[in-house]
Design an enzyme around this catalytic site. Structure first.
Site, mmCIF file in Angstrom:
data_model
loop_
_atom_site.group_PDB
_atom_site.id
_atom_site.type_symbol
_atom_site.label_atom_id
_atom_site.label_comp_id
_atom_site.label_asym_id
_atom_site.label_seq_id
_atom_site.Cartn_x
_atom_site.Cartn_y
_atom_site.Cartn_z
ATOM 1 N N HIS A 162 36.998 32.262 34.713
ATOM 2 C CA HIS A 162 35.545 32.446 34.804
ATOM 3 C C HIS A 162 35.048 33.041 33.505
ATOM 4 O O HIS A 162 35.763 33.829 32.871
ATOM 5 C CB HIS A 162 35.187 33.377 35.972
ATOM 6 C CG HIS A 162 33.768 33.248 36.391
ATOM 7 N ND1 HIS A 162 32.775 33.997 35.826
ATOM 8 C CD2 HIS A 162 33.184 32.435 37.287
ATOM 9 C CE1 HIS A 162 31.621 33.641 36.380
ATOM 10 N NE2 HIS A 162 31.842 32.696 37.265
ATOM 11 N N GLU B 273 35.554 28.853 43.613
ATOM 12 C CA GLU B 273 35.763 27.467 44.042
ATOM 13 C C GLU B 273 37.077 27.291 44.798
ATOM 14 O O GLU B 273 37.209 26.384 45.611
ATOM 15 C CB GLU B 273 35.765 26.537 42.813
ATOM 16 C CG GLU B 273 34.568 26.672 41.913
ATOM 17 C CD GLU B 273 33.338 25.991 42.467
ATOM 18 O OE1 GLU B 273 33.225 25.885 43.706
ATOM 19 O OE2 GLU B 273 32.508 25.551 41.661
#
Ligand code: ACO
Length: 376
Positions: free
Chosen positions: A262, A317
């Site tokens: 991320h 996700e």
């Protein structure tokens, strides 16, 4: 000097100015909507912890919180009607169109049917957020040769979406799991799609145009396209025993592991933690959830070994995939469903941008040829 000039990151083609590739570390605005603490793995919506909102809130209440700043736990948000022009547009699409393309088209057609005056309003945000699940459900049925299902105003948005997809009212556990996913996906500060929406809004364009642009950005696999790829990746891994070899070979080929890494989080993404809990408590969990949990441990160990300089942890996700599959969605619907959830945040950012608007127009370093004459 601007922030960008002082950031000092990336290559510096000019002696006096530098820039930050991907705008990493650049402050591009102010927001009161959400706070991400990437180092400690914390996420707050208007000050409230994401874990508490998942456990005690609903998507309707969270969307209202983002739009208005008020916490009204009983605030409801059902799915909304589809204007005739939007339905015509959905019927005209090829059956094999990508759901993200169908959603983007539907929002654009919806915008053409509304009087979306400046400045954007909470009512516009609510109407668009309610419309989009109906549109995605309608497209999903049309591509199966089925007729769309009318919204049921007695159902909350996540349950209503499932009802309009299947024609059957979901059981409480399934509706609650998707609602929790919607709460987790509702807002995430200045990510790429939200920033797109704010840039569009900054030209005093309308809320539908802003969300069309945001959907376009969300479509890319580096942003919202990852959860469906998580499912493919796990299918390729196949078993716990094969995980180590498969992951090492994928990284050797320069591939990225979907559901990891991320731009902001250096600690475990709190949304992944919340969704893992939801996935584990689901009645109809996918049979590969246990494999996902085991592969995660192996992936984290190998990523840490390969990138000791930069913590790469599980992102939202990874555990979105089992929740979405568990409520009965096919992987090709995952990015569009994520976009439905993000409507609350996108539209809240549109309102916030409009309230303090200044046209977003960054500077750039020119690296092309010097002034010259056209060849004769
Ligand atoms: N797998 C393998 N290597 C990775 C991964 C990953 N998932 N993530 C980062 N790295 C590597 C990068 O390749 C990079 O090395 P390189 O420059 O030698 O190629 C290094 O780690 C540093 O990367 P970051 O600067 O931390 O990553 P960045 O901020 O550019 O990208 C992103 C973040 C796009 C999410 C990236 O981690 C990625 O591609 N992940 C896989 C896709 C994914 O899961 N996307 C969903 C994100 S969550 C969301 O948008 C809702």
């Amino acid at each position: 000097m601007t922030e960008a000039e002082t950031a000092g990151k990336g290559s510096a083609p000019s002696a006096t100015r530098s820039w930050s590739p991907g705008l990493e570390g650049i402050v591009a605005g102010e927001t009161a909507l959400s706070k991400i603490d990437g180092e400690r793995g914390r996420l707050l919506y208007r000050g409230y912890r994401i874990g508490d909102l998942v456990e005690r809130g609903t998507y309707g209440a969270v969307a209202n919180l983002l739009w208005t700043g008020d916490w009204e736990p009983n605030h409801r948000l059902p799915t909304g009607p589809i204007p005739a022009a939007a339905m015509t547009a959905l019927r005209a699409l090829p059956k094999d169109a990508k759901p993200m393309d169908a959603l983007r088209t539907a929002v654009s057609a919806w915008g053409a049917t509304q009087k979306l005056d400046w400045p954007p309003t909470v009512e516009q945000a609510r109407a668009l957020t309610s419309f989009s699940p109906s549109a995605l459900a309608a497209f999903t049925r049309l591509r199966q040769g089925l007729e769309p299902v009318e919204p049921d105003p007695s159902l909350d948005l996540a349950a209503g979406f499932l009802y309009q997809l299947t024609g059957e009212r979901p059981d409480g556990g399934t509706a609650r799991a998707l609602d929790a996913y919607f709460v987790v996906g509702a807002e995430h500060s200045f990510n790429a799609s939200t920033f797109t929406a704010r840039v569009i809004t900054s030209s005093r364009s309308d809320i539908a145009s802003a969300i069309v642009g945001a959907i376009g950005t969300m479509k890319g696999p580096l942003h919202g396209g990852a959860p469906s790829e998580v499912v493919d990746q796990l299918a390729k891994v196949g078993s716990r025993e094969h995980a180590e070899q498969w992951i090492r070979e994928a990284l050797d080929r320069g591939e990225r592991l979907m559901g990891f890494g991320h731009r902001v989080y250096r600690a475990y993404d709190p949304r992944a933690a919340a969704l893992r809990k939801v996935a584990e408590s689901m009645e109809h969990k996918p049979d590969w959830l246990q494999l996902a949990i085991e592969v995660e441990d192996v992936a984290l160990r190998i990523l840490a070994e390969r990138h000791p300089e930069r913590a790469i942890k599980t992102n939202v996700e990874y555990y979105a995939a089992p929740v979405l599959q568990g409520v009965g969605l096919t992987p090709d619907l995952f990015p569009a469903t994520f976009s439905l959830a993000r409507h609350a945040g996108w539209t809240a950012h549109v309102l916030e941008q409009a309230a303090t608007n200044r046209l977003i127009r960054p500077d750039v370093i020119y690296v092309g040829p010097d002034e010259r004459d056209l060849p004769t």
